[in-house]
Design a protein around this motif. Structure first.
Motif, short mmCIF file in Angstrom:
data_model
loop_
_atom_site.label_atom_id
_atom_site.label_comp_id
_atom_site.label_asym_id
_atom_site.label_seq_id
_atom_site.Cartn_x
_atom_site.Cartn_y
_atom_site.Cartn_z
N ILE A 197 0.91 -1.10 0.00
CA ILE A 197 0.11 -0.02 -0.06
C ILE A 197 0.91 1.22 0.05
O ILE A 197 1.79 1.41 0.57
N THR A 198 0.53 2.18 -1.03
CA THR A 198 1.51 3.29 -1.06
C THR A 198 0.91 4.54 -0.09
O THR A 198 1.89 5.39 0.07
N GLN A 199 -0.31 4.53 0.12
CA GLN A 199 -0.73 5.65 0.91
C GLN A 199 -1.63 4.99 1.96
O GLN A 199 -2.19 3.94 1.89
N THR A 200 -1.84 5.86 2.92
CA THR A 200 -3.29 5.66 3.88
C THR A 200 -4.33 6.69 4.01
O THR A 200 -3.97 7.85 3.52
N SER A 201 -5.27 6.39 4.29
CA SER A 201 -6.34 7.57 4.19
C SER A 201 -7.31 7.14 5.46
O SER A 201 -7.66 5.85 5.69
N LYS A 202 -8.07 8.16 6.08
CA LYS A 202 -8.98 7.66 7.18
C LYS A 202 -10.39 7.50 6.15
O LYS A 202 -11.19 6.81 6.75
N LYS A 203 -10.26 7.76 5.00
CA LYS A 203 -11.63 7.61 4.12
C LYS A 203 -11.92 6.00 3.94
O LYS A 203 -10.96 5.41 3.60
N PRO A 204 -13.04 5.66 4.03
CA PRO A 204 -13.32 4.08 4.17
C PRO A 204 -13.30 3.67 2.50
O PRO A 204 -13.29 4.53 1.75
N ASP A 205 -12.87 2.27 2.23
CA ASP A 205 -12.82 1.95 0.82
C ASP A 205 -14.33 1.82 0.33
O ASP A 205 -15.43 1.94 1.04
N ILE A 206 -14.64 2.02 -0.80
CA ILE A 206 -15.94 1.96 -1.65
C ILE A 206 -15.96 0.56 -2.45
O ILE A 206 -14.96 0.08 -3.16
N ALA A 207 -17.17 -0.10 -2.41
CA ALA A 207 -17.30 -1.15 -3.05
C ALA A 207 -18.60 -0.78 -3.83
O ALA A 207 -19.71 -0.58 -3.21
N LEU A 208 -18.53 -1.02 -5.25
CA LEU A 208 -19.63 -0.55 -6.12
C LEU A 208 -20.57 -1.82 -6.20
O LEU A 208 -20.03 -2.99 -6.49
N LYS A 209 -21.81 -1.85 -6.29
CA LYS A 209 -22.83 -2.75 -6.63
C LYS A 209 -23.05 -3.04 -8.11
O LYS A 209 -23.25 -2.04 -8.81
N LYS A 210 -23.53 -4.32 -8.41
CA LYS A 210 -24.09 -4.31 -10.07
C LYS A 210 -25.32 -3.61 -10.24
O LYS A 210 -26.20 -3.75 -9.26
N GLY A 211 -25.38 -2.72 -11.25
CA GLY A 211 -26.65 -2.15 -11.80
C GLY A 211 -26.49 -0.59 -11.03
O GLY A 211 -27.21 0.41 -11.35
N GLN A 212 -25.52 -0.33 -10.23
CA GLN A 212 -25.40 1.18 -9.39
C GLN A 212 -25.05 1.99 -10.78
O GLN A 212 -24.30 1.72 -11.69
N LEU A 213 -25.31 3.31 -10.33
CA LEU A 213 -25.17 4.36 -11.41
C LEU A 213 -23.99 5.23 -10.68
O LEU A 213 -24.32 5.92 -9.61
N ILE A 214 -23.13 5.57 -11.43
CA ILE A 214 -22.04 6.32 -11.01
C ILE A 214 -22.07 7.55 -11.86
O ILE A 214 -21.85 7.54 -13.02
N LYS A 215 -22.09 8.93 -10.98
CA LYS A 215 -22.36 9.95 -11.98
C LYS A 215 -21.27 11.02 -11.54
O LYS A 215 -21.07 11.23 -10.35
N GLY A 216 -20.53 11.35 -12.69
CA GLY A 216 -19.46 12.28 -12.36
C GLY A 216 -19.74 13.68 -11.70
O GLY A 216 -20.78 14.18 -12.11
N LYS A 217 -19.12 14.15 -10.53
CA LYS A 217 -19.37 15.39 -10.13
C LYS A 217 -19.33 16.55 -10.98
O LYS A 217 -19.98 17.52 -10.71
#
Length: 314
Positions: free
Chosen positions: A2-22
């Motif tokens: 692992i190259t970096q650490t972050s307090k932000k939790p990992d994210i897991a995307l689900k089948k059928g989920q819609l990802i919209k760019g900010k």
């Protein structure tokens, strides 16, 4: 690694989920997860009725670094050193955190193991010749692939070609390798440093070939260098390839161009010995290209011959 650490939790995307760019407001429908690593996860998505690959991570700095690498690759005219970059944006998740992602070309193909199982190991040399040609261009750009492993490679269908699908470990030459996998890491085998140079990639490529012969890998034992030599001699039945792997692992071969020329010279010498028994046909090809093309072509299917012609002469 692992190259970096972050307090932000990992994210897991689900089948059928819609990802919209900010920022760009492009929409991507998740189909399935393709893989994950130290930096993030890659998903197969559909965008405007086209399949794409989306990599998302909590580490925005690492995403930016990979995007810069892909942009650098695209500046090399005539070569597809990695997947084409399509979009870069952020995603506001339901947990309140913002995650960075980029979208790239989805390379359709199959694993190296599956391709060789279906088509035969005679394709291995052909794939290596084309790949070392691309690897040489990458090194001329000042980069080292770094995390070069069989899991990060795919055999594309059109054309049939060995391509890399994850640039997460790509490192500028002279720096410390930022991401690696132990089995392919020359420092792990006590065969060199973890400094980014072309030889680091060549060692890893030799381990990729060994992974073809040893699908489950093997341990390094008490004497890593001796273990490598023993494994090479035990499994690789093509003498020139066996010698090549020894040179790539002991550091006596340091340039991808050297590997490509070695492979072509091997085929050229075999053809030259055969031609001593009869008169050679006259062709428009030079002596340097005629022999390897004909020899490699003689052990491949029609599709393989077409691929080799493009690889060597175009």
């Amino acid at each position: 690694m692992i190259t970096q650490t972050s307090k932000k939790p990992d994210i897991a995307l689900k089948k059928g989920q819609l990802i919209k760019g900010k920022w760009h407001h492009q929409q991507y429908h998740v189909v399935k997860k393709l893989g994950s690593g130290a930096i993030g996860a890659v998903y197969l998505c559909v965008h405007q009725n086209k399949q794409v690959a989306l990599k998302i991570s909590k580490q925005s700095t690492s995403i930016s670094s990979e995007v810069n690498v892909l942009k650098s690759f695209q500046s090399v005219q005539g070569y597809h050193l990695g997947p084409s970059l399509i979009d870069v944006d952020d995603y506001q998740a339901t947990n309140g955190y913002t995650y960075s992602f980029y979208v790239m070309e989805y390379i359709s193909g199959e694993s190296v193991h599956e391709f060789l199982r279906r088509n035969g190991h005679e394709w291995l040399i052909s794939l290596l010749i084309g790949f070392t040609k691309d690897l040489h261009v990458l090194h001329k750009q000042g980069y080292v692939f770094g995390d070069l492993k069989i899991e990060n490679l795919i055999v594309s269908r059109k054309p049939v070609q060995l391509r890399w699908v994850d640039v997460g470990g790509t490192t500028l030459q002279g720096r410390a390798i930022k991401e690696y996998t132990e089995f392919y890491d020359r420092a792990y085998w006590q065969c060199g440093t973890r400094k980014a140079d072309p030889g680091y990639d060549l060692f890893a490529l030799a381990m990729v070939v060994l992974r073809v012969y040893y699908p489950n890998g093997f341990t390094k034992g008490n004497n890593p260098k001796k273990t490598l030599q023993q494994k090479i001699h035990q499994a690789v039945d093509i003498e020139p390839l066996r010698k090549l792997l020894i040179m790539m692992t002991n550091g006596s071969m340091q340039e991808a161009e050297q590997v490509k020329k070695y492979l072509l010279t091997y085929f050229a010498s075999r053809r030259a010995k055969q031609d001593h028994r009869g008169k050679r046909n006259q062709t428009s090809f030079s002596e340097d290209t005629y022999y390897p093309f004909l020899e490699i072509g003689s052990i491949l299917t029609v599709g393989g011959i077409c691929y080799l012609y493009v690889t060597l002469f175009m």
